[in-house]
Design a protein around this motif. Structure first.
Motif, PDB file in Angstrom:
ATOM      1  N   SER A 176       1.121  -0.667  -0.213  1.00 39.47           N
ATOM      2  CA  SER A 176      -0.396   0.283   0.237  1.00 39.47           C
ATOM      3  C   SER A 176       0.753   1.790  -0.667  1.00 39.47           C
ATOM      4  O   SER A 176       0.462   2.719  -0.594  1.00 39.47           O
ATOM      5  N   LEU A 177       2.167   1.381   0.685  1.00 39.83           N
ATOM      6  CA  LEU A 177       2.521   2.035   0.237  1.00 39.83           C
ATOM      7  C   LEU A 177       3.683   2.534  -0.164  1.00 39.83           C
ATOM      8  O   LEU A 177       3.516   3.736  -0.983  1.00 39.83           O
ATOM      9  N   GLY A 178       4.007   1.193  -1.199  1.00 44.49           N
ATOM     10  CA  GLY A 178       4.719   1.848  -2.546  1.00 44.49           C
ATOM     11  C   GLY A 178       4.027   2.078  -3.328  1.00 44.49           C
ATOM     12  O   GLY A 178       3.862   2.953  -4.391  1.00 44.49           O
ATOM     13  N   LYS A 179       2.485   1.543  -3.133  1.00 39.90           N
ATOM     14  CA  LYS A 179       1.063   2.142  -4.621  1.00 39.90           C
ATOM     15  C   LYS A 179       1.100   3.674  -3.913  1.00 39.90           C
ATOM     16  O   LYS A 179       0.907   4.713  -5.332  1.00 39.90           O
ATOM     17  N   SER A 180       0.872   4.267  -3.682  1.00 42.30           N
ATOM     18  CA  SER A 180       1.071   5.500  -2.813  1.00 42.30           C
ATOM     19  C   SER A 180       1.918   6.162  -3.611  1.00 42.30           C
ATOM     20  O   SER A 180       1.370   7.388  -3.783  1.00 42.30           O
ATOM     21  N   THR A 181       3.262   5.800  -2.812  1.00 43.41           N
ATOM     22  CA  THR A 181       4.547   6.439  -3.323  1.00 43.41           C
ATOM     23  C   THR A 181       4.568   6.728  -5.116  1.00 43.41           C
ATOM     24  O   THR A 181       4.537   7.638  -5.116  1.00 43.41           O
ATOM     25  N   VAL A 182       4.036   5.440  -5.854  1.00 42.93           N
ATOM     26  CA  VAL A 182       4.610   6.308  -6.647  1.00 42.93           C
ATOM     27  C   VAL A 182       3.455   6.641  -7.625  1.00 42.93           C
ATOM     28  O   VAL A 182       3.065   7.957  -8.230  1.00 42.93           O
ATOM     29  N   VAL A 226       2.303   9.158  -5.848  1.00 38.36           N
ATOM     30  CA  VAL A 226       2.514  11.032  -5.739  1.00 38.36           C
ATOM     31  C   VAL A 226       3.741  10.950  -6.626  1.00 38.36           C
ATOM     32  O   VAL A 226       3.319  11.767  -7.469  1.00 38.36           O
ATOM     33  N   LEU A 227       4.543  10.408  -7.195  1.00 39.21           N
ATOM     34  CA  LEU A 227       5.550  10.914  -8.125  1.00 39.21           C
ATOM     35  C   LEU A 227       4.523  11.119  -9.156  1.00 39.21           C
ATOM     36  O   LEU A 227       5.689  11.826 -10.174  1.00 39.21           O
ATOM     37  N   ILE A 228       3.965  10.645  -9.589  1.00 43.73           N
ATOM     38  CA  ILE A 228       3.252  10.534 -10.981  1.00 43.73           C
ATOM     39  C   ILE A 228       2.655  11.434 -11.102  1.00 43.73           C
ATOM     40  O   ILE A 228       2.753  12.634 -11.680  1.00 43.73           O
ATOM     41  N   LEU A 229       1.809  12.233  -9.768  1.00 44.21           N
ATOM     42  CA  LEU A 229       1.125  13.488  -9.720  1.00 44.21           C
ATOM     43  C   LEU A 229       2.630  14.251  -9.926  1.00 44.21           C
ATOM     44  O   LEU A 229       2.136  15.410 -10.310  1.00 44.21           O
ATOM     45  N   GLY A 230       3.428  14.693  -8.896  1.00 39.85           N
ATOM     46  CA  GLY A 230       4.808  14.789  -8.642  1.00 39.85           C
ATOM     47  C   GLY A 230       5.376  15.733 -10.520  1.00 39.85           C
ATOM     48  O   GLY A 230       6.164  16.967 -11.266  1.00 39.85           O
ATOM     49  N   ILE A 231       5.742  14.462 -11.086  1.00 41.25           N
ATOM     50  CA  ILE A 231       6.334  14.509 -12.435  1.00 41.25           C
ATOM     51  C   ILE A 231       5.147  15.378 -13.342  1.00 41.25           C
ATOM     52  O   ILE A 231       5.497  16.329 -14.543  1.00 41.25           O
ATOM     53  N   GLY A 232       3.567  15.118 -13.286  1.00 40.57           N
ATOM     54  CA  GLY A 232       2.828  15.674 -13.883  1.00 40.57           C
ATOM     55  C   GLY A 232       2.860  17.033 -13.974  1.00 40.57           C
ATOM     56  O   GLY A 232       2.488  18.693 -14.915  1.00 40.57           O
ATOM     57  N   LEU A 233       2.637  17.810 -12.645  1.00 43.90           N
ATOM     58  CA  LEU A 233       2.994  19.101 -12.604  1.00 43.90           C
ATOM     59  C   LEU A 233       3.966  19.654 -12.892  1.00 43.90           C
ATOM     60  O   LEU A 233       3.882  20.995 -13.432  1.00 43.90           O
ATOM     61  N   LEU A 234       5.249  19.011 -12.806  1.00 45.47           N
ATOM     62  CA  LEU A 234       6.568  19.537 -13.233  1.00 45.47           C
ATOM     63  C   LEU A 234       6.476  19.547 -14.653  1.00 45.47           C
ATOM     64  O   LEU A 234       6.930  20.808 -15.155  1.00 45.47           O
ATOM     65  N   ALA A 235       5.363  18.841 -15.262  1.00 42.28           N
ATOM     66  CA  ALA A 235       5.487  19.000 -17.304  1.00 42.28           C
ATOM     67  C   ALA A 235       4.820  20.262 -16.819  1.00 42.28           C
ATOM     68  O   ALA A 235       5.119  20.292 -18.209  1.00 42.28           O
ATOM     69  N   THR A 236       3.547  19.698 -16.435  1.00 42.65           N
ATOM     70  CA  THR A 236       2.763  21.123 -17.081  1.00 42.65           C
ATOM     71  C   THR A 236       3.465  23.059 -16.523  1.00 42.65           C
ATOM     72  O   THR A 236       3.152  23.784 -17.250  1.00 42.65           O
TER      73      THR A 236
END
Length: 99
Positions: A9-15, A17-27
């Motif tokens: 569960s911790l691994g899925k939430s970390t992934v 958040v990481l995907i969300l952060g990469i998306g925001l950085l790209a934007t």
């Protein structure tokens, strides 16, 4: 067993958040790039604040009206896109704007 489920569960939430952060950085990078491209094609003009407009808002809202001369010698006026309750400029103040 319970420890394994918590780790997954911790691994899925970390992934996530990481995907969300990469998306925001790209934007943000796309936004910065488009701002730079738009600013590079603008022309700087020297203008003077000639009066204030209320822009249909309350009487205590001040938008500066700037007068400037175009490259072909015509006198133009533009109204600022933002307003404030205190005038940000005095009438007769010179300023440089990008058009």
């Amino acid at each position: 067993m319970m420890n394994q489920a918590a780790r997954t569960s911790l691994g899925k939430s970390t992934v996530s958040v990481l995907i969300l952060g990469i998306g925001l950085l790209a934007t943000a990078l796309i936004w910065i790039g488009s701002s730079i491209v738009a600013t590079c094609s603008m022309t700087a003009v020297d203008g003077t604040v000639v009066r204030f407009d209320h822009g249909g808002r309350s009487l205590r809202s001040y938008q500066p009206v700037i007068s400037f001369k175009t490259a072909n010698g015509r006198r133009e006026e533009i109204t600022g896109g933002t307003s404030s309750t205190q005038p940000a400029y005095d009438i007769g103040t010179g300023r440089t704007d990008l058009l």
